[in-house]
Design a protein around this motif. Structure first.
Motif, PDB file in Angstrom:
ATOM      1  N   GLN A  38      13.297   9.653 -20.257  1.00 37.03           N
ATOM      2  CA  GLN A  38      13.727  10.652 -18.931  1.00 37.03           C
ATOM      3  C   GLN A  38      13.390   9.316 -17.611  1.00 37.03           C
ATOM      4  N   ILE A  98       1.023  12.336 -10.537  1.00 36.18           N
ATOM      5  CA  ILE A  98       1.774  12.869 -11.463  1.00 36.18           C
ATOM      6  C   ILE A  98       1.751  14.623 -10.831  1.00 36.18           C
ATOM      7  N   PHE A 144       4.559  16.314  -9.343  1.00 36.58           N
ATOM      8  CA  PHE A 144       5.619  17.271 -10.538  1.00 36.58           C
ATOM      9  C   PHE A 144       5.588  18.636 -10.216  1.00 36.58           C
ATOM     10  N   GLU A 164      15.085  19.567 -10.857  1.00 32.12           N
ATOM     11  CA  GLU A 164      15.388  19.361 -12.598  1.00 32.12           C
ATOM     12  C   GLU A 164      16.475  17.979 -11.603  1.00 32.12           C
ATOM     13  N   ARG A 180      11.089  13.454 -10.182  1.00 27.11           N
ATOM     14  CA  ARG A 180      10.732  13.921 -11.728  1.00 27.11           C
ATOM     15  C   ARG A 180      11.320  12.766 -12.551  1.00 27.11           C
ATOM     16  N   LEU A 190       8.317   9.851 -11.959  1.00 30.59           N
ATOM     17  CA  LEU A 190       7.189  10.951 -12.042  1.00 30.59           C
ATOM     18  C   LEU A 190       6.917  10.027 -13.938  1.00 30.59           C
ATOM     19  N   TYR A 191       7.645  10.548 -14.753  1.00 36.52           N
ATOM     20  CA  TYR A 191       8.204  10.170 -15.939  1.00 36.52           C
ATOM     21  C   TYR A 191       7.606   8.764 -16.422  1.00 36.52           C
ATOM     22  N   GLY A 228       4.044   8.215 -15.821  1.00 40.24           N
ATOM     23  CA  GLY A 228       3.512   9.077 -17.418  1.00 40.24           C
ATOM     24  C   GLY A 228       3.471   7.269 -18.814  1.00 40.24           C
TER      25      GLY A 228
END
Lengths: 295, 303
Positions: free
Chosen positions: B38, B255, B259, B264, B269, B272-273, B276
């Protein structure tokens, strides 16, 4: 002369020892302080907010008045679902590790995996939940998604405690059963698992306590502030997640000042729920341990 | 009769048991693969320059879909995480290790059990409550006495509160390590004329050093991953913090803050993935190394 020097050296050593060991006592006291301060502060500021309506009625004027009944009920639903998702998988995995796996590379790998799952930050579980449920499976934001995300995080605790409980069951009991011609599977589920039951309950209680206080993952999977929704069990698929931990975060950042007793009341409800689960797990474990010692 | 019916179930159930074990493995690998997949969309599909992601000195969590307007670099959250973790360890290492020494070597065994229970209660308190109490009690003091960060919200403030999250873990593992040192080590030290402090410092702690190191590393992993305390108490400034007394926003807080309102199609997004995924790798290696060190200690005393 030398005797005098050594005795002086001894005195200095004694003094140093006394100072350092007193310091370790001091840090130990310092560790106990936050537990006392946090609970005393939350109780003294929040107790006045607790009333029948605060617990048993719905929010009025966007949560500025009224109570948090829907959030409390939805939190309970979420925690029940966490158990429903995580305990069967966790216990089966523990059965594999304790009863079926042969020592070797695979067992080492899975044990290592579980240690690492326990170390994954909660926010990363939240991101994984969001990626899996929203971007891959395309479900909509719902309470069960939050529960599934929290359940993945709970897995490591449940596996570890169930495995320890199974490994503590004396081998003789199993061998007796196997010698009577009972199959391995039957022995595992009807002889070993019941013996390990208290340990499994301990792990599950710890996992619920952790899940109830967890805020970051449900923030990521779309939690919302308290609102009046249907409280039928179908809410777990139909409603977006509302949980006490997120509600507290929302109220803190809403910016109405920290003196607001309703915020502290909410913190008190959350702390009480979490500590009840946590302390029952602790008490159960102490009971199990004392039982083992007696045998 | 009964047994035969059981036997039919035997094979599928055994397979199920094996499958769940493999499932844990898939979960761990799946987390990394899915977050990376992602996250990599940011560079592969959305044309955000990979160089800017790793070098740009700010992490603005705007909900934009235009790669030209998007200003997100992972470097400032990374440095903020470093500062908060460092501050956590500054407080948590002395507190945790000295307490472990006290309960393991100095105190009565009954005191040891009581303190271990207290530490577990401390570990059980939700971090959002630590953050809230810290906001009410510690932040005003930091502001009055030091004037750090944004009204007392700073890396040091967050690190101080996170240390109480990390300390129970450090105590528990360091205590296990100290307890694992064989009794004859101590007896030999005393026989050679050591006093208690010398025995602890020159014999017991060196013997338990792998376990103590692992305890510190696991505490560090805990601090890196802690979110709510850091989100509320670190201040939230998204630019690169030059020192820990400034307002900052570590990776976890970035995050959590970004988030929630990310649509979408937005660039934030996948960014931040990606953040992560980096966070996952950081904690994974810390935990992995800590476990390897711990394993060494276990082997050393396994006789």
């Amino acid at each position: 002369m030398t005797v005098l020097a050594t005795s002086r050296r001894h005195k200095r050593l004694d003094l140093l020892q006394r100072v350092v060991l007193s310091l370790t006592l001091l840090t130990t006291i310092v560790i106990c302080v936050p537990v006392v301060i946090v609970s005393a502060y939350v109780i003294s500021h929040g107790a006045s907010a607790i009333s029948w309506d605060f617990i048993f009625s719905g929010p009025v004027r966007a949560g500025r008045q009224g109570g948090f009944f829907p959030v409390i009920i939805l939190t309970m639903y979420a925690l029940l679902l966490v158990i429903a998702f995580a305990v069967p998988v966790g216990v089966l995995c523990a059965v594999y590790l304790a009863e079926y796996a042969r020592p070797g590379r695979l067992l080492r790998l899975i044990n290592l995996t579980i240690i690492n799952l326990a170390g994954v930050p909660s926010i990363v579980y939240g991101l994984f939940g969001a990626a899996l449920f929203f971007d891959v499976i395309h479900t909509k934001q719902a309470l069960w998604v939050a529960s599934a995300t929290l359940a993945m995080q709970a897995l490591a605790i449940i596996i570890t405690s169930s495995r320890e409980a199974l490994l503590a069951v004396p081998r003789g009991i199993r061998e007796g059963s196997l010698a009577l011609g009972v199959s391995k599977l039957h022995t595992t589920f009807f002889i070993a698992l019941p013996q390990a039951f208290p340990g499994i309950i301990t792990g599950s209680l710890l996992a619920i306590s952790r899940a109830a206080g967890e805020t970051a993952p449900i923030l990521v999977v779309g939690a919302i502030a308290a609102s009046n929704v249907s409280l039928a069990p179908t809410a777990v698929v139909g409603e977006r997640p509302q949980m006490l931990s997120y509600e507290l975060y929302y109220r803190i950042t809403e910016g109405l000042g920290l003196a607001d007793e309703r915020k502290w009341g909410l913190a008190l409800v959350l702390l009480a729920i979490v500590l009840v689960f946590n302390m029952s797990a602790l008490a159960l474990r102490i009971k199990i341990q004392s039982g083992v010692r007696r045998n | 009769m009964n047994r035969r019916r059981g036997a039919v179930l035997e094979l599928p159930l055994e397979l199920l048991i094996r499958a769940t074990a493999i499932l844990t493995l898939l979960l761990l690998v799946g987390i990394l693969i899915l977050l990376a997949r992602q996250g990599l969309r940011l560079f592969l599909e959305l044309d955000y320059p990979i160089g800017r992601f790793f070098t740009y000195g700010n992490a603005i969590t705007d909900n934009t879909t235009d790669p030209e307007q998007f200003r997100f670099g992972v470097i400032s959250p990374l440095i903020a995480t470093f500062w908060v973790t460092l501050m956590t360890l500054v407080f948590a290492i002395p507190l945790g290790l000295m307490t472990a020494v006290f309960i393991s070597e100095v105190a009565h065994p009954r005191v040891r059990l009581v303190i271990k229970s207290v530490a577990e209660l401390l570990a059980g308190v939700p971090t959002i409550i630590f953050a809230f109490v810290g906001l009410a009690l510690i932040v005003p003091r930091v502001q009055d006495y030091f004037g750090w960060g944004a009204g007392g919200l700073s890396g040091v403030t967050a690190g101080f509160v996170v240390s109480f999250v990390a300390v129970p873990l450090i105590i528990s593992i360091a205590d296990d390590a100290l307890q694992a040192v064989p009794l004859d080590f101590k007896e030999n030290a005393y026989a050679l004329g050591c006093n208690k402090l010398q025995a602890i410092w020159f014999v017991i702690m060196p013997a338990a050093i792998s376990g103590i190191t692992a305890a510190v590393m696991l505490g560090m992993a805990r601090a890196i991953g802690e979110t709510m305390v850091v989100l509320i108490l670190a201040g939230g400034n998204s630019s690169i913090p030059a020192d820990p007394t400034q307002s900052m926003r570590p990776m976890t807080a970035t995050i959590a803050a970004g988030f929630g309102n990310a649509s979408e199609q937005s660039l934030i997004r996948p960014a931040l993935y990606m953040t992560g995924a980096i966070l996952f790798i950081l904690t994974f290696f810390t935990t992995f190394i800590a476990d390897a060190v711990l394993e060494r200690q276990r082997k050393k005393f396994a006789r």
